[in-house]
Structures are given as structure tokens and as C-alpha cells.
Scaffold this motif. Structure first.
Motif, PDB file in Angstrom:
ATOM      1  N   ALA A  92       8.072  14.928  -7.525  1.00 21.61           N
ATOM      2  CA  ALA A  92       7.710  13.686  -8.202  1.00 21.61           C
ATOM      3  C   ALA A  92       8.835  12.666  -8.072  1.00 21.61           C
ATOM      4  N   LEU A  93      10.068  13.109  -8.287  1.00 22.02           N
ATOM      5  CA  LEU A  93      11.214  12.201  -8.189  1.00 22.02           C
ATOM      6  C   LEU A  93      11.386  11.684  -6.757  1.00 22.02           C
ATOM      7  N   TYR A  94      11.131  12.544  -5.786  1.00 23.91           N
ATOM      8  CA  TYR A  94      11.204  12.130  -4.383  1.00 23.91           C
ATOM      9  C   TYR A  94      10.233  10.972  -4.113  1.00 23.91           C
ATOM     10  N   HIS A  95       8.991  11.143  -4.519  1.00 17.90           N
ATOM     11  CA  HIS A  95       7.988  10.108  -4.261  1.00 17.90           C
ATOM     12  C   HIS A  95       8.258   8.845  -5.072  1.00 17.90           C
ATOM     13  N   LEU A  96       8.692   9.004  -6.303  1.00 20.35           N
ATOM     14  CA  LEU A  96       8.987   7.825  -7.120  1.00 20.35           C
ATOM     15  C   LEU A  96      10.205   7.070  -6.586  1.00 20.35           C
ATOM     16  N   ALA A  97      11.176   7.789  -6.036  1.00 15.93           N
ATOM     17  CA  ALA A  97      12.320   7.121  -5.411  1.00 15.93           C
ATOM     18  C   ALA A  97      11.852   6.302  -4.206  1.00 15.93           C
TER      19      ALA A  97
ATOM     20  N   VAL B 239       0.840  -1.199   0.000  1.00 20.13           N
ATOM     21  CA  VAL B 239       0.000   0.000   0.000  1.00 20.13           C
ATOM     22  C   VAL B 239       0.874   1.248   0.000  1.00 20.13           C
ATOM     23  N   GLN B 240       1.952   1.219   0.777  1.00 23.80           N
ATOM     24  CA  GLN B 240       2.826   2.386   0.873  1.00 23.80           C
ATOM     25  C   GLN B 240       3.508   2.712  -0.454  1.00 23.80           C
ATOM     26  N   TYR B 241       4.018   1.698  -1.164  1.00 25.07           N
ATOM     27  CA  TYR B 241       4.691   2.003  -2.433  1.00 25.07           C
ATOM     28  C   TYR B 241       3.686   2.517  -3.461  1.00 25.07           C
ATOM     29  N   LYS B 242       2.474   1.990  -3.442  1.00 24.03           N
ATOM     30  CA  LYS B 242       1.456   2.477  -4.379  1.00 24.03           C
ATOM     31  C   LYS B 242       1.063   3.919  -4.073  1.00 24.03           C
ATOM     32  N   LEU B 243       1.018   4.270  -2.790  1.00 24.99           N
ATOM     33  CA  LEU B 243       0.741   5.650  -2.418  1.00 24.99           C
ATOM     34  C   LEU B 243       1.836   6.572  -2.945  1.00 24.99           C
ATOM     35  N   HIS B 244       3.095   6.198  -2.747  1.00 25.91           N
ATOM     36  CA  HIS B 244       4.191   7.035  -3.244  1.00 25.91           C
ATOM     37  C   HIS B 244       4.170   7.137  -4.768  1.00 25.91           C
ATOM     38  N   ARG B 245       3.815   6.059  -5.436  1.00 29.14           N
ATOM     39  CA  ARG B 245       3.726   6.119  -6.904  1.00 29.14           C
ATOM     40  C   ARG B 245       2.644   7.108  -7.318  1.00 29.14           C
ATOM     41  N   SER B 246       1.497   7.033  -6.670  1.00 30.18           N
ATOM     42  CA  SER B 246       0.406   7.950  -7.003  1.00 30.18           C
ATOM     43  C   SER B 246       0.789   9.399  -6.707  1.00 30.18           C
ATOM     44  N   LEU B 247       1.446   9.614  -5.577  1.00 35.20           N
ATOM     45  CA  LEU B 247       1.897  10.969  -5.252  1.00 35.20           C
ATOM     46  C   LEU B 247       2.909  11.462  -6.278  1.00 35.20           C
ATOM     47  N   GLY B 248       3.802  10.585  -6.697  1.00 41.93           N
ATOM     48  CA  GLY B 248       4.784  10.950  -7.713  1.00 41.93           C
ATOM     49  C   GLY B 248       4.148  11.305  -9.041  1.00 41.93           C
ATOM     50  N   LEU B 249       3.179  10.522  -9.461  1.00 43.96           N
ATOM     51  CA  LEU B 249       2.490  10.801 -10.724  1.00 43.96           C
ATOM     52  C   LEU B 249       1.699  12.098 -10.644  1.00 43.96           C
TER      53      LEU B 249
ATOM     54  N   TYR C 172      10.518   2.683 -11.815  1.00 37.71           N
ATOM     55  CA  TYR C 172      11.610   3.074 -12.710  1.00 37.71           C
ATOM     56  C   TYR C 172      11.061   3.734 -13.974  1.00 37.71           C
ATOM     57  N   PHE C 173      10.007   3.145 -14.513  1.00 36.28           N
ATOM     58  CA  PHE C 173       9.422   3.665 -15.753  1.00 36.28           C
ATOM     59  C   PHE C 173       8.899   5.086 -15.557  1.00 36.28           C
ATOM     60  N   HIS C 174       8.156   5.297 -14.488  1.00 33.45           N
ATOM     61  CA  HIS C 174       7.600   6.630 -14.246  1.00 33.45           C
ATOM     62  C   HIS C 174       8.696   7.647 -13.927  1.00 33.45           C
ATOM     63  N   MET C 175       9.739   7.204 -13.230  1.00 30.42           N
ATOM     64  CA  MET C 175      10.852   8.097 -12.950  1.00 30.42           C
ATOM     65  C   MET C 175      11.558   8.467 -14.262  1.00 30.42           C
ATOM     66  N   ALA C 176      11.712   7.499 -15.152  1.00 36.04           N
ATOM     67  CA  ALA C 176      12.317   7.773 -16.453  1.00 36.04           C
ATOM     68  C   ALA C 176      11.492   8.810 -17.220  1.00 36.04           C
ATOM     69  N   ASN C 177      10.175   8.692 -17.139  1.00 35.78           N
ATOM     70  CA  ASN C 177       9.311   9.672 -17.813  1.00 35.78           C
ATOM     71  C   ASN C 177       9.515  11.077 -17.264  1.00 35.78           C
ATOM     72  N   VAL C 178       9.726  11.202 -15.956  1.00 36.34           N
ATOM     73  CA  VAL C 178       9.968  12.515 -15.355  1.00 36.34           C
ATOM     74  C   VAL C 178      11.287  13.086 -15.873  1.00 36.34           C
ATOM     75  N   PHE C 179      12.324  12.255 -15.883  1.00 38.55           N
ATOM     76  CA  PHE C 179      13.611  12.726 -16.415  1.00 38.55           C
ATOM     77  C   PHE C 179      13.500  13.074 -17.896  1.00 38.55           C
ATOM     78  N   PHE C 180      12.709  12.313 -18.634  1.00 34.24           N
ATOM     79  CA  PHE C 180      12.475  12.614 -20.045  1.00 34.24           C
ATOM     80  C   PHE C 180      11.828  13.985 -20.201  1.00 34.24           C
ATOM     81  N   ARG C 181      10.841  14.261 -19.367  1.00 34.58           N
ATOM     82  CA  ARG C 181      10.153  15.562 -19.429  1.00 34.58           C
ATOM     83  C   ARG C 181      11.076  16.705 -19.037  1.00 34.58           C
ATOM     84  N   GLN C 182      12.111  16.400 -18.238  1.00 35.79           N
ATOM     85  CA  GLN C 182      13.104  17.405 -17.876  1.00 35.79           C
ATOM     86  C   GLN C 182      14.213  17.510 -18.929  1.00 35.79           C
ATOM     87  N   ASN C 183      14.101  16.719 -19.980  1.00 40.90           N
ATOM     88  CA  ASN C 183      15.074  16.673 -21.072  1.00 40.90           C
ATOM     89  C   ASN C 183      16.439  16.148 -20.603  1.00 40.90           C
ATOM     90  N   LYS C 184      16.427  15.281 -19.602  1.00 41.74           N
ATOM     91  CA  LYS C 184      17.648  14.630 -19.122  1.00 41.74           C
ATOM     92  C   LYS C 184      17.674  13.226 -19.721  1.00 41.74           C
TER      93      LYS C 184
END
Length: 157
Positions: free
Chosen positions: A108-113, A87-97, A134-146
Motif C-alpha cells: 500500500a505504501l509503495y503504491h501511495l508513494a 490516470v496513472q496517479y489515480k490508479l496507484h491511489r486505488s491500488l494503494g487503498l 499524503y492523507f491515505h499514506m498517513a492512514n496506513v501509518f496510523f494503522r501500523q501504529n506509527k
């Protein structure tokens, strides 16, 4: 009533997975309503319905509503000392998204980590549960152009 909860939840989940966020909201609300009747208003069993409502609300651009649902879920998790890691990891994923949808990439990166840490510590580094983070974190870095960091994380998935 538990059957109705499962049916409403799985229906809402299918709508979200199909990108039909508006259609998911009534089913998720029914899952929440019946879960509240069966388990009480502070039960950790309400968290999945709150997370689904937050995701559907974010999908239709209702960020204040999504924030409200996430706050409720977070409050329940914080008040449940023996809350499962699942439940906790799913909450952090939702908060990150949610933070990513708001454009708050650092949060977002904090919560996804945290999502990845919790999922991998319980299910393993190469688990399907951790790969979503990992996938959602990659999307955040992609949106940051990293792109170098994003490609590294996509490869991890």
C-alpha cells in the motif's frame, strides 16, 4: 451515450462519497458498459469506471472483484504508452487503498508513494491531487501504529 456515461459515473461517484458502496456498483457498471460501447474495450477512458468499481467493491468487502477491476485498469494503463499522469496517479491511489484494505501495508505504501510522486510532479507538492495521497499514506501509518510518521503526513495535508 457520452451523457449517459457521465451521468452514470457521477451518480456512482456520489454514492461512493456518501459511503453507499452497494448502490454505486450498478451505476458504475453502466458507466463501464457504455464506455466500452463508445470507446472500445481497451481504451484508457475505461480506467475511471474500473477504479470506481474497484473502490465500491472494496467498500462492500468484495476484494476478489475489486482485484479484478484493478487488474483490468492496470492492464489498460500499461498498454497505453501516452497515458496521462492523472490516470496513472489515480490508479496507484486505488491500488494503494486496495492493498491497505487487504492489510498489505508495505505494498500500500509503495503504491501511495507512486501516487504522491506522480501527482506532485505534475500538479505540485502542495496540490489537492497530492494531498489525497499524503492523507491515505498517513492512514496506513496510523494503522501500523506509527503515530509520529502519521501525524507528520496529516500535518502535510
Amino acid at each position: 451515450q457520452k451523457y449517459i456515461i457521465d451521468l452514470a459515473y457521477s451518480t456512482a461517484q456520489e454514492f461512493v462519497l456518501d459511503g453507499k458502496h452497494q448502490e454505486a456498483i450498478p451505476a458504475a457498471l453502466h458507466a463501464l458498459r457504455f464506455s466500452t460501447d463508445v470507446y472500445g474495450s481497451t481504451s484508457v477512458r475505461l480506467v475511471p469506471a474500473y477504479l470506481l468499481l474497484a473502490e465500491a467493491s472494496t467498500g462492500v468487502g468484495r476484494l476478489p472483484e475489486a482485484s479484478k477491476y484493478l487488474s483490468q485498469a492496470q492492464w489498460i494503463v500499461l498498454r497505453t504508452p501516452d497515458c496521462s499522469v492523472a490516470v496513472q496517479y489515480k490508479l496507484h491511489r486505488s491500488l494503494g487503498l486496495f492493498c491497505a484494505a487487504e492489510g498489505n501495508f508495505e505494498q500500500a505504501l509503495y503504491h501511495l508513494a507512486n501516487d504522491i510522486y506522480l501527482a506532485s510532479s505534475t500538479f505540485g507538492l502542495k496540490s489537492i491531487e497530492a494531498s489525497g495521497g499524503y492523507f491515505h499514506m498517513a492512514n496506513v501509518f496510523f494503522r501500523q501504529n506509527k503515530m509520529d510518521v502519521a501525524n507528520s503526513l496529516y500535518a502535510e495535508v
